[in-house]
Design an enzyme around this catalytic site. Structure first.
Site, PDB file in Angstrom:
ATOM      1  N   CYS A  62       0.799  -1.236   0.000  1.00 47.39           N
ATOM      2  CA  CYS A  62       0.000   0.000   0.000  1.00 47.39           C
ATOM      3  C   CYS A  62       0.831   1.284   0.000  1.00 47.39           C
ATOM      4  CB  CYS A  62      -0.980  -0.032   1.157  1.00 47.39           C
ATOM      5  SG  CYS A  62      -2.064  -1.474   1.020  1.00 47.39           S
TER       6      CYS A  62
ATOM      7  N   HIS B  52      -2.733   8.149   6.371  1.00 42.87           N
ATOM      8  CA  HIS B  52      -2.981   6.861   5.727  1.00 42.87           C
ATOM      9  C   HIS B  52      -4.394   6.422   6.135  1.00 42.87           C
ATOM     10  CE1 HIS B  52      -2.068   3.157   3.764  1.00 42.87           C
ATOM     11  NE2 HIS B  52      -2.166   2.434   4.856  1.00 42.87           N
TER      12      HIS B  52
ATOM     13  N   HIS C 210      -9.799   2.253   0.250  1.00 46.09           N
ATOM     14  CA  HIS C 210      -8.343   2.094   0.300  1.00 46.09           C
ATOM     15  C   HIS C 210      -7.885   1.598  -1.072  1.00 46.09           C
ATOM     16  CE1 HIS C 210      -4.344   1.431   1.295  1.00 46.09           C
ATOM     17  NE2 HIS C 210      -4.433   0.618   2.321  1.00 46.09           N
TER      18      HIS C 210
END
Lengths: 351, 401
Positions: free
Chosen positions: B161, B294, B330
């Site tokens: 990620c 994040h 996400h």
């Protein structure tokens, strides 16, 4: 900036964690060889090892061994190159999902399926909080990692780096790539050398190198530079080589020749175009097989040639070239390309 | 002397729409892109996701792809974003031989959408063999690149990620060491059954729309999309006739080295990444006007990240913090560049994307997520965080000129 390879280790189809292969490699007549596993107990506690796939165990073993050789406990950075990442776990998860459905899947297979699992597990093993990155671009994955280490040293972010090239070849993925004509069905050493039919010999790669920005007793070779190129024409390739070597004609050209006929044509053209075929060509994929990060073996072999000031016969593409090698080896240009799409040049000098 | 790095254009697609304009408008309306699943063929249709609102046929049509050309969804999303970026920067005509223009792209799924669709065919017949060669991440980057023009240098990063954030970092290092004159950086990722199921086995998917930083948060929703930024140093601006819009002040990368998929309780890696980004930027915590966190919405990430932010700021007041993942989902490997583009829009419009669905502060944290679009002061520098599995943590700082 001066950057030195200060320690290196490998696991492959040759004797693991050894350099015995440098003078006496085992030359297989085979389309596909898996790596010879090392004894991992000296590196990983048995409990931890049980949860790890073989690629992770190999990565930790070669990383630990390269650091030990370099006399370094903790690198500033861990930079990994891998074409496919942990493909065994990826395949297992994909296979379970396809044939057993989406209900009973195992988290461990997924957790250990991403490309950066390798660099992350090495960092966990070393408790290394430093810079950590993973490059995954076909045949230049390892050189992308190597180039990144050099860049980060130049910008002053790091002074040492553990750079790895890691790829496994599962029987399943071997069969898939076989469908695309990737492998030579009847691969023998003679056929690989002739390179008159399509396909290569499949192998696996686990290589770790420790890079430092100072010369130490353990230094094997100096990295004068790494260049990455995308679909270069002759002019661009010549220009990049001249920039890298600053006009020096290298003592030898370490080519990524795999034994595939189209691939061999490209390297023949490069050698002819750059040096009118006058620089002795070396190769290594007949010893280690082809994989996305196999070019790490070329750089490792070239570094050993420079350190020991000798080019043993198995590495010469044409045995008669032995007389054309100078007494004192000063530099070797490593060149690799993947399907004529991406190229990497690594220029090594003796320390 | 470290050369300044300018941003001369960017492009984006996500569940909020295609292109910066559509996406910023959706954020202004506080309209989330997370909702019912339309495109992914999975047994878990009940899970909310942030899908780019176009199916494969529409994406191919939009990009004028001939019927006989193979494509993967990650590639198609990447091409959309890359086109917008090169167009805004005026780089389009320069993407040809003899120009030192590089591409660094992040992805982890690569061509997995087709591999999972055709896995049986791969094993049982020869009808889908063309997709064997599009599986790996490098092939995906090459397909995205080829549609835009000629790049002199190209590579792919896969740090889960944080992939796209590390692509930004790598591109800036290439510029600083003279490896290229212009670096196009970012990432692309589509939702696949593979990682939806993977995240599900880890029990980190929320069955309801995600609530980053909220006390009631129960996991993340997957999203998809792509974004690219065009980076250049001063001399290249002149050579290619590009206009600087923002600066990339610095990046930091560190490893949490705690667990393969969980963050350490104190956010050691996150703290080190942010500290390194500040060091490289030559900035102080007080200079940061907004933090694009994040903030995945998992109990573990948001607490750990929040504590790392508190540690970084110490006695200095923490600027507005929000996670845009409640808007986009996400977007995994693409999140670093998607949120970089959103950060640039924050600098441009001086408005904060509010942290949607935030009602109650997390126990253990001393600050609230931002719920007002009005910043308390001018935002000159934005800190954007991207943390990945394996503890691969990266932070980037974007600045006004």
């Amino acid at each position: 900036m001066d950057i030195y390879i200060s320690g290196a280790s490998q696991i492959s189809m040759q004797e693991p964690l050894s350099t015995g292969w440098f003078t006496q490699p085992v030359l297989y007549d085979a389309s596909y060889r898996r790596s010879v596993e090392a004894d991992y107990r000296q590196f990983i506690a048995p409990m931890a090892a049980r949860r790890m796939g073989r690629l992770l165990k190999r990565a930790i073993a070669v990383s630990s061994d390269a650091l030990r050789q370099a006399g370094l406990d903790m690198p500033d950075a861990i930079i990994t190159g891998t074409g496919l990442g942990c493909i065994e776990n990826t395949e297992n998860f994909l296979s379970a999902m396809t044939f057993q459905g989406e209900e009973l899947l195992q988290p461990t297979q997924f957790i250990h399926s991403t490309h950066n699992t390798i660099g992350a597990q090495v960092a966990l093993h070393l408790h290394c909080h430093g810079y950590n990155s993973t490059f995954t671009h076909t045949g230049i994955s390892f050189e992308s990692a190597l180039a990144d280490a050099c860049c980060q040293m130049q910008t002053g972010r790091i002074a040492t780096a553990l750079v790895g090239g890691h790829d496994e070849m599962t029987p399943g993925y071997f069969r898939l790539l076989e469908k695309t004509g990737y492998w030579k069905p009847d691969a023998t050493q003679a056929r690989l050398r002739l390179a008159d039919t399509p396909g290569a010999m499949a192998g696996e790669t686990s290589v770790a190198m420790v890079l430092r920005n100072v010369c130490s007793d353990t230094a094997m070779a100096r990295i004068a530079g790494v260049s990455l190129l995308c679909k270069p024409d002759d002019r661009r390739l010549t220009e990049a080589v001249e920039e890298l070597t600053q006009g020096t004609i290298p003592d030898a050209l370490m080519t990524g020749r795999s034994g595939d006929c189209a691939d061999a044509r490209i390297y023949r053209h490069i050698s002819q175009m750059l040096y009118r075929d006058r620089v002795p060509a070396l190769w290594y994929k007949h010893v280690f097989g082809e994989s996305y990060t196999a070019s790490a073996f070329g750089i490792l072999t070239a570094a050993l040639c420079l350190q020991r000031q000798t080019v043993p016969a198995p590495w010469l593409l044409r045995p008669e070239d032995v007389g054309r090698l100078p007494q004192a080896l000063q530099n070797i240009l490593c060149i690799t390309q993947f399907q004529n799409k991406v190229y990497a040049l690594t220029f090594l000098k003796s320390c | 002397m470290i050369p300044e790095i300018y941003i001369t254009g960017c492009g984006i697609c996500s569940a909020l729409g295609i292109g910066k304009k559509a996406i910023w408008e959706a954020i202004g309306r506080m309209q989330s892109g997370i909702g019912e699943m339309h495109h992914l063929a999975t047994a878990h249709r009940e899970l909310p996701v942030g899908e780019v609102p176009l199916d494969e046929a529409s994406l191919r049509q939009r990009l004028n792809i001939p019927p006989d050309e193979v494509s993967t969804r990650t590639e198609l999303l990447g091409r959309l974003a890359l086109l917008e970026a090169v167009e805004e920067s005026g780089l389009e005509p320069w993407l040809q031989r003899d120009n030192r223009i590089a591409l660094v792209s992040g992805t982890t799924v690569g061509g997995m959408d087709k591999s999972e669709m055709y896995f049986r065919d791969f094993l049982e017949n020869d009808t889908r063999n063309a997709y064997i060669a599009t599986h790996d991440c490098g092939a995906c980057t090459e397909m995205i690149a080829a549609a835009a023009g000629h790049f002199d240098r190209i590579t792919t990063i896969s740090t889960a990620c944080s992939s796209a954030a590390n692509a930004i970092l790598t591109g800036s290092a290439w510029l600083r060491t003279g490896q290229c004159e212009v670096a196009v950086v970012g990432g692309s990722e589509c939702i696949t059954k593979f990682h939806l199921n993977g995240f599900r086995t880890l029990m980190i998917l929320d069955e309801k729309p995600c609530r980053p930083f909220d006390a009631s948060r129960a996991g993340l929703n997957l999203g998809e999309g792509a974004a690219y930024l065009v980076l250049a140093t001063g001399p290249a601006l002149e050579k290619y006739g590009m206009k600087p819009l923002f600066r990339l002040s610095g990046c930091g990368n560190a490893c949490d080295a705690f667990h393969q998929t969980a963050s350490s309780p104190n956010g050691e890696g996150a703290y080190r990444a942010m500290r390194e980004a500040l060091r490289e930027s030559g900035l102080q915590p007080a200079d940061i006007g907004y933090i694009n966190a994040h903030g995945t919405g998992t109990p573990n990430n948001d607490l750990s990240e929040g504590l790392a932010i508190e540690r970084l700021f110490g006695a200095v007041p923490i600027p507005p913090v929000s996670s845009t993942k409640a808007f986009t989902g996400h977007t995994t490997s693409a999140s670093g560049s998607i949120e970089a583009v959103l950060s640039l829009m924050v600098l441009e419009h001086q408005q904060i994307p509010v942290n949607l669905r935030y009602t109650r502060r997390t126990e253990g944290l001393s600050f609230d997520a931002a719920t007002s679009p009005q910043p308390p002061a001018e935002i000159r520098h934005v800190l954007s965080n991207s943390f990945g599995f394996g503890g691969n943590d990266t932070s980037c700082i974007f600045s006004k000129l």
